[in-house]
Structure formats: C-alpha cells, structure tokens
Motif scaffolding. Structure first.
Motif, PDB file in Angstrom:
ATOM      1  N   PRO A  40       0.842  -1.201   0.000  1.00 27.21           N
ATOM      2  CA  PRO A  40       0.000   0.000   0.000  1.00 27.21           C
ATOM      3  C   PRO A  40       0.878   1.251   0.000  1.00 27.21           C
ATOM      4  O   PRO A  40       1.996   1.241   0.533  1.00 27.21           O
ATOM      5  N   LEU A  41       0.390   2.316  -0.611  1.00 29.14           N
ATOM      6  CA  LEU A  41       1.141   3.573  -0.615  1.00 29.14           C
ATOM      7  C   LEU A  41       1.271   4.116   0.798  1.00 29.14           C
ATOM      8  O   LEU A  41       0.415   3.908   1.642  1.00 29.14           O
ATOM      9  N   VAL A  42       2.345   4.833   1.036  1.00 25.64           N
ATOM     10  CA  VAL A  42       2.630   5.408   2.352  1.00 25.64           C
ATOM     11  C   VAL A  42       2.323   6.897   2.296  1.00 25.64           C
ATOM     12  O   VAL A  42       2.642   7.565   1.320  1.00 25.64           O
ATOM     13  N   GLY A  43       1.695   7.418   3.351  1.00 25.02           N
ATOM     14  CA  GLY A  43       1.321   8.828   3.377  1.00 25.02           C
ATOM     15  C   GLY A  43       1.893   9.560   4.577  1.00 25.02           C
ATOM     16  O   GLY A  43       2.941   9.203   5.107  1.00 25.02           O
ATOM     17  N   THR A  44       1.166  10.580   5.027  1.00 27.57           N
ATOM     18  CA  THR A  44       1.609  11.465   6.085  1.00 27.57           C
ATOM     19  C   THR A  44       0.814  11.267   7.361  1.00 27.57           C
ATOM     20  O   THR A  44      -0.412  11.170   7.325  1.00 27.57           O
ATOM     21  N   ALA A  45       1.494  11.220   8.501  1.00 26.57           N
ATOM     22  CA  ALA A  45       0.822  11.084   9.792  1.00 26.57           C
ATOM     23  C   ALA A  45      -0.195  12.203   9.984  1.00 26.57           C
ATOM     24  O   ALA A  45       0.055  13.343   9.624  1.00 26.57           O
ATOM     25  N   GLY A  46      -1.365  11.843  10.519  1.00 25.49           N
ATOM     26  CA  GLY A  46      -2.415  12.819  10.736  1.00 25.49           C
ATOM     27  C   GLY A  46      -3.347  12.976   9.548  1.00 25.49           C
ATOM     28  O   GLY A  46      -4.441  13.507   9.666  1.00 25.49           O
ATOM     29  N   THR A  47      -2.912  12.498   8.379  1.00 25.25           N
ATOM     30  CA  THR A  47      -3.733  12.569   7.179  1.00 25.25           C
ATOM     31  C   THR A  47      -3.983  11.177   6.614  1.00 25.25           C
ATOM     32  O   THR A  47      -5.036  10.905   6.086  1.00 25.25           O
ATOM     33  N   HIS A  48      -3.007  10.298   6.732  1.00 22.74           N
ATOM     34  CA  HIS A  48      -3.069   8.953   6.157  1.00 22.74           C
ATOM     35  C   HIS A  48      -2.925   7.899   7.236  1.00 22.74           C
ATOM     36  O   HIS A  48      -2.278   8.133   8.255  1.00 22.74           O
ATOM     37  N   TYR A  49      -3.486   6.716   6.986  1.00 23.63           N
ATOM     38  CA  TYR A  49      -3.333   5.614   7.933  1.00 23.63           C
ATOM     39  C   TYR A  49      -1.968   4.956   7.775  1.00 23.63           C
ATOM     40  O   TYR A  49      -1.259   4.733   8.747  1.00 23.63           O
TER      41      TYR A  49
END
Length: 128
Positions: A40-49
């Motif tokens: 799965p793609l990695v995102g940003t803390a507070g916006t993404h799981y």
C-alpha cells in the motif's frame, strides 16, 4: 490461514501507522505461486493511515485488497482463498475478521470478491 494472513497485515498497519487516505490497493492476486504482494502507498501522519512502508508476502492462492479509510481513521481489507467459499472483511476500526459474503462459486473465489469484501469492511469502519 486466510484469517491469519489478513489479521497479520492489519496488525502490521496498526503498529506502524497513524493516519489514512482513500488509496485502494489490490495487495495479492491469488496468482498460483507465493510471491511478494503490492505494498500500500505510504502517506503522512495525521492525514493517512499507512505512514510506514510494509512488505506484504502473498500465499499462492490468496486474494487480498486494502484501502485507507477517511482522514486517517482506519485501514480496511478484504481477502479470500481462490479455493475457499467465503470472503473475509476486516478493519483496524472494527477489529476482528468476520465471514463476509459467500463467493459466487464455492472453491472458486475471485480477486474481485476480495475487493467487494474490502468495501464491506470500509463501509463498516466508517459507520463506527
């Protein structure tokens, strides 16, 4: 086995992630041979799981799909075995893995049915 694999992926996501974005991923395709899955793609803390990369490993006959929930609130997944009769939805929001809908052909579950189970889990997580 299907429940263990799905629970492991969700547990890994729970341990290493804090946020979520609506990114749907078909992780395993039941291709007939054990192989690395699609991460799965990695995102940003507070916006993404998903905020830390994971390296999924797929069993030969497992279909699995995942999706980040709304605004980093959860991760939902659905899975089945190509030789099984049911799909299994689960999310980090609602906890355990439950039996979903029976596959159209017992002993012939498809990747599309794991995507449907993912949708069931995602909807249930959004309702909690």
């Amino acid at each position: 086995m299907k429940k263990i694999i799905l629970a492991s992926v969700i547990a890994a996501g729970s341990l290493f992630s804090l946020g979520a974005f609506a990114d749907a991923t078909v992780i395993c395709t039941g291709a007939g041979t054990a192989a690395p899955g699609v991460a799965p793609l990695v995102g940003t803390a507070g916006t993404h799981y998903m905020v830390v990369a994971i390296t999924p490993k797929c069993s030969a006959n497992v279909n699995m799909a995942g999706v980040d929930g709304t605004s980093g609130a959860w991760y939902a997944a659905g899975s089945n075995s190509v030789k099984g009769k049911n799909s299994y939805p689960a999310s980090t929001s609602s906890g355990g893995v439950g039996t979903g809908v029976a596959c159209a052909i017992a002993g012939g579950c498809t990747a599309a049915e794991s995507v449907t189970a993912r949708g069931v889990a995602n909807t249930a997580a959004g309702a909690t």
